[in-house]
Write a protein that holds these residues in place. Sequence first.
Motif, PDB file in Angstrom:
ATOM      1  N   THR A   1      -5.130   3.505  -1.873  1.00  0.00           N
ATOM      2  CA  THR A   1      -6.389   3.331  -1.176  1.00  0.00           C
ATOM      3  C   THR A   1      -6.644   1.851  -0.897  1.00  0.00           C
ATOM      4  O   THR A   1      -6.029   0.973  -1.511  1.00  0.00           O
ATOM      5  CB  THR A   1      -7.552   3.905  -2.011  1.00  0.00           C
ATOM      6  OG1 THR A   1      -8.733   3.893  -1.218  1.00  0.00           O
ATOM      7  CG2 THR A   1      -7.789   3.073  -3.264  1.00  0.00           C
ATOM      8  N   THR A   2      -7.553   1.571   0.009  1.00  0.00           N
ATOM      9  CA  THR A   2      -7.885   0.206   0.385  1.00  0.00           C
ATOM     10  C   THR A   2      -9.394   0.097   0.560  1.00  0.00           C
ATOM     11  O   THR A   2     -10.106   1.114   0.606  1.00  0.00           O
ATOM     12  CB  THR A   2      -7.172  -0.177   1.696  1.00  0.00           C
ATOM     13  OG1 THR A   2      -7.459  -1.529   2.020  1.00  0.00           O
ATOM     14  CG2 THR A   2      -7.611   0.717   2.838  1.00  0.00           C
TER      15      THR A   2
ATOM     16  N   ALA B   1     -13.022  -0.329   2.212  1.00  0.00           N
ATOM     17  CA  ALA B   1     -13.524   0.332   3.408  1.00  0.00           C
ATOM     18  C   ALA B   1     -13.398  -0.552   4.638  1.00  0.00           C
ATOM     19  O   ALA B   1     -13.069  -0.067   5.737  1.00  0.00           O
ATOM     20  CB  ALA B   1     -14.985   0.744   3.199  1.00  0.00           C
TER      21      ALA B   1
ATOM     22  N   THR C   1      -5.311  -1.188   7.654  1.00  0.00           N
ATOM     23  CA  THR C   1      -4.155  -0.727   6.876  1.00  0.00           C
ATOM     24  C   THR C   1      -3.614   0.594   7.390  1.00  0.00           C
ATOM     25  O   THR C   1      -2.402   0.777   7.529  1.00  0.00           O
ATOM     26  CB  THR C   1      -4.542  -0.591   5.399  1.00  0.00           C
ATOM     27  OG1 THR C   1      -5.095  -1.822   4.938  1.00  0.00           O
ATOM     28  CG2 THR C   1      -3.332  -0.228   4.549  1.00  0.00           C
ATOM     29  N   TYR C   2      -4.522   1.538   7.658  1.00  0.00           N
ATOM     30  CA  TYR C   2      -4.125   2.863   8.134  1.00  0.00           C
ATOM     31  C   TYR C   2      -4.796   3.136   9.485  1.00  0.00           C
ATOM     32  O   TYR C   2      -5.792   3.872   9.568  1.00  0.00           O
ATOM     33  CB  TYR C   2      -4.534   3.935   7.122  1.00  0.00           C
ATOM     34  CG  TYR C   2      -3.965   3.717   5.741  1.00  0.00           C
ATOM     35  CD1 TYR C   2      -2.594   3.800   5.511  1.00  0.00           C
ATOM     36  CD2 TYR C   2      -4.797   3.427   4.657  1.00  0.00           C
ATOM     37  CE1 TYR C   2      -2.067   3.613   4.245  1.00  0.00           C
ATOM     38  CE2 TYR C   2      -4.282   3.237   3.381  1.00  0.00           C
ATOM     39  CZ  TYR C   2      -2.914   3.328   3.185  1.00  0.00           C
ATOM     40  OH  TYR C   2      -2.393   3.135   1.923  1.00  0.00           O
TER      41      TYR C   2
ATOM     42  N   TYR D   1       0.803  -1.218   0.000  1.00  0.00           N
ATOM     43  CA  TYR D   1       0.000   0.000   0.000  1.00  0.00           C
ATOM     44  C   TYR D   1       0.841   1.275   0.000  1.00  0.00           C
ATOM     45  O   TYR D   1       0.382   2.304  -0.494  1.00  0.00           O
ATOM     46  CB  TYR D   1      -0.927   0.031   1.220  1.00  0.00           C
ATOM     47  CG  TYR D   1      -2.026  -0.994   1.149  1.00  0.00           C
ATOM     48  CD1 TYR D   1      -3.186  -0.756   0.421  1.00  0.00           C
ATOM     49  CD2 TYR D   1      -1.915  -2.216   1.812  1.00  0.00           C
ATOM     50  CE1 TYR D   1      -4.207  -1.697   0.355  1.00  0.00           C
ATOM     51  CE2 TYR D   1      -2.921  -3.165   1.755  1.00  0.00           C
ATOM     52  CZ  TYR D   1      -4.060  -2.893   1.020  1.00  0.00           C
ATOM     53  OH  TYR D   1      -5.065  -3.835   0.944  1.00  0.00           O
TER      54      TYR D   1
ATOM     55  N   TYR E   1      -9.698  -0.462   5.821  1.00  0.00           N
ATOM     56  CA  TYR E   1      -9.017   0.824   5.986  1.00  0.00           C
ATOM     57  C   TYR E   1      -8.418   0.958   7.374  1.00  0.00           C
ATOM     58  O   TYR E   1      -7.261   1.356   7.530  1.00  0.00           O
ATOM     59  CB  TYR E   1      -9.991   1.967   5.718  1.00  0.00           C
ATOM     60  CG  TYR E   1      -9.347   3.330   5.841  1.00  0.00           C
ATOM     61  CD1 TYR E   1      -8.633   3.880   4.781  1.00  0.00           C
ATOM     62  CD2 TYR E   1      -9.437   4.065   7.026  1.00  0.00           C
ATOM     63  CE1 TYR E   1      -8.035   5.122   4.889  1.00  0.00           C
ATOM     64  CE2 TYR E   1      -8.836   5.305   7.137  1.00  0.00           C
ATOM     65  CZ  TYR E   1      -8.145   5.829   6.067  1.00  0.00           C
ATOM     66  OH  TYR E   1      -7.535   7.051   6.183  1.00  0.00           O
ATOM     67  N   GLN E   2      -9.168   0.645   8.405  1.00  0.00           N
ATOM     68  CA  GLN E   2      -8.690   0.782   9.771  1.00  0.00           C
ATOM     69  C   GLN E   2      -7.512  -0.136  10.034  1.00  0.00           C
ATOM     70  O   GLN E   2      -6.605   0.202  10.800  1.00  0.00           O
ATOM     71  CB  GLN E   2      -9.824   0.496  10.763  1.00  0.00           C
ATOM     72  CG  GLN E   2      -9.507   0.836  12.211  1.00  0.00           C
ATOM     73  CD  GLN E   2      -9.257   2.320  12.436  1.00  0.00           C
ATOM     74  OE1 GLN E   2      -9.843   3.156  11.742  1.00  0.00           O
ATOM     75  NE2 GLN E   2      -8.393   2.657  13.376  1.00  0.00           N
TER      76      GLN E   2
END
Length: 302
Positions: free
Chosen positions: A183-184, A186, A192-193, A139, A189-190
């Motif tokens: 981007t990843t 939804a 990955t980032y 990512y 997301y939490q």
Amino acid sequence: MPQAIALAIVPYLATASVVGAIGFTGTAYLALGIGYALTGAALYGVSTLFRPDKPSVPKPEDGKYNLKQAVPSLPYALGRNLKGGDYLFLGLAGDGTAFHILCLAGHKVNGFLRYYLHDEEVGVDGSGQATSPGHFVGYVTILTRPGTDVGIPYTQAVTEFSPSWTNDHRGDGLATMLMAARTTAADKYQETYPYGMPRPTVEFQGNSQIYDPRTDSYGYSENLALLRLWHLTHPVGGKLLLADMYLPDWIAAANRCDEMVTNRADESEPRYHGGLWFRASDDQVKVGMLMEQAAELVVYER
């Protein structure tokens, strides 16, 4: 001709006195304060009857007046530093990848050591792809440029954002970093980032053109006496010439800074080494004093 001299001295101790706060009897003052407040409110109410409404002030979103974006002055980094940069570019590609290009220093640096995203160290391979920690793998991409006289453009940004960002955006003489965060989904997301959009910082070796009178050569150094000598003879600092310096004493000071001592962890390290960064607009007297105090130097004129 006046000549500046640097000498390493023994540390000293200073004592400071603390001034205590004094109190007062508050009852009478409180009563008077309430009275003044009531009187002021009444006068304000009367005055508004004889005053037209204030004209409306346009808001930035109205587009009725021009806005200025603050442009910071160039940063200078001496010795080893861990810092972020000034944004040169921020864009979102069509596939949802966010591109961040930041200026770390307004000059050539010696090399990059470690990369951090939200204070979490990130490993990268030769192509800049994240190899650790696992949630960034696939990512995040991190690339750097040391700030050569003729810079090398970031081809990834040119490909995605031409003609807004082209091969002419080379960053000549600027040490820069590119971070691309893809981007990843939804639901991932939490994972990955976990802290949102990554905030990059870099540990790097700063200015690579520090003069050492002991070898009559230029290179990277963390010796505080040599860093102060550079600062005094640079246009962003003291604006003096090497001919204005009494180099034998600067050599003695540099040797003192290089002496090996045992620290509290029972490890050997040079006596006065370090790093700092500042901006061209900073008070250069204070910048110089910071280095002198850190190295316990006395600089004066003959």
